[in-house]
Design an enzyme around this catalytic site. Structure first.
Site: not given
Ligand code: 5GP
Ligand code: MG
Length: 180
Positions: A49, A108
């Site tokens: 990402g 996120d």
């Molecule tokens: P977390 O672990 O903070 O919930 O999510 C982080 C990871 O989830 C990021 O590295 C990303 O790869 C993915 N992610 C979180 N939100 C989004 C989003 O809105 N779109 C996409 N494509 N990936 C997301």
């Molecule tokens: Mg990611």
């Protein structure tokens, strides 16, 4: 000029244009350059990402940089975090005594960044900071310190500029919301 008309037509709307992103990445690079003056930065970049973000950012940071890519996934193909993060940790990597800057595309739930932050901190780096291009405004299940942030966005699923939906849309030059 390449306008990627085919891929862009899958977007309901554009959240951040390529120009919005370029300008903000430039100012983040300037901030990082000021903060790390005289230091060697070890950048730990989360693939896939953060690929485009890190590539654009680091080319504007006029300091010595070591780049380490790490893998972490929590979405496993959907549009919501599975709640479980899988780390891909290269066997020969060490962050001991280094100034580590951990970079990801988007924050996120905080699960990914907090897991990586914890894992890197165990290696006893000289310093450890974190940065993301996007920070979703939402209650955070997993607390993680954030030092650099490009944009605060609403709690919506975004694609483009490195971020995918089922492996697609990473090559969009902008960031947008998909058609339902
Ligand atoms: P977390 O672990 O903070 O919930 O999510 C982080 C990871 O989830 C990021 O590295 C990303 O790869 C993915 N992610 C979180 N939100 C989004 C989003 O809105 N779109 C996409 N494509 N990936 C997301
Ligand atoms: Mg990611």
């Amino acid at each position: 000029m390449n306008v990627l008309t085919g891929v862009l037509s899958d977007l309901e709307r554009v959240l951040l244009s390529a120009e919005d992103i370029r300008a903000r990445v430039e100012s983040l690079a300037a901030q990082i350059e000021r903060d790390y003056t005289g230091k060697l930065i070890t950048v730990a970049a989360l693939m896939d990402g953060a690929l485009f973000f890190v590539a654009d950012l680091l080319r504007q940071v006029d300091l010595p940089v070591h780049l380490v890519t790490l893998g972490a996934s929590s979405y496993h193909g959907g549009t919501q975090s599975s709640g479980e993060v899988r780390l891909q940790w290269p066997p020969d990597v060490s962050f001991a005594g280094q100034h580590v800057l951990l970079l990801d595309d988007i924050l996120d739930t905080g699960l990914t960044l907090s897991a990586l932050h914890k894992r890197i901190a165990e290696e006893k780096p000289a310093s450890l900071r974190t940065g993301v291009l996007l920070n979703k405004k939402r209650p955070r299940a997993h607390d993680c310190p954030l030092d650099y942030c490009g944009f605060e966005i609403a709690d919506e699923f975004v694609v483009g500029y490195g971020m995918d939906y089922q492996g697609r849309f990473r090559n969009l030059p902008c960031i947008g919301i998909l058609n339902p």
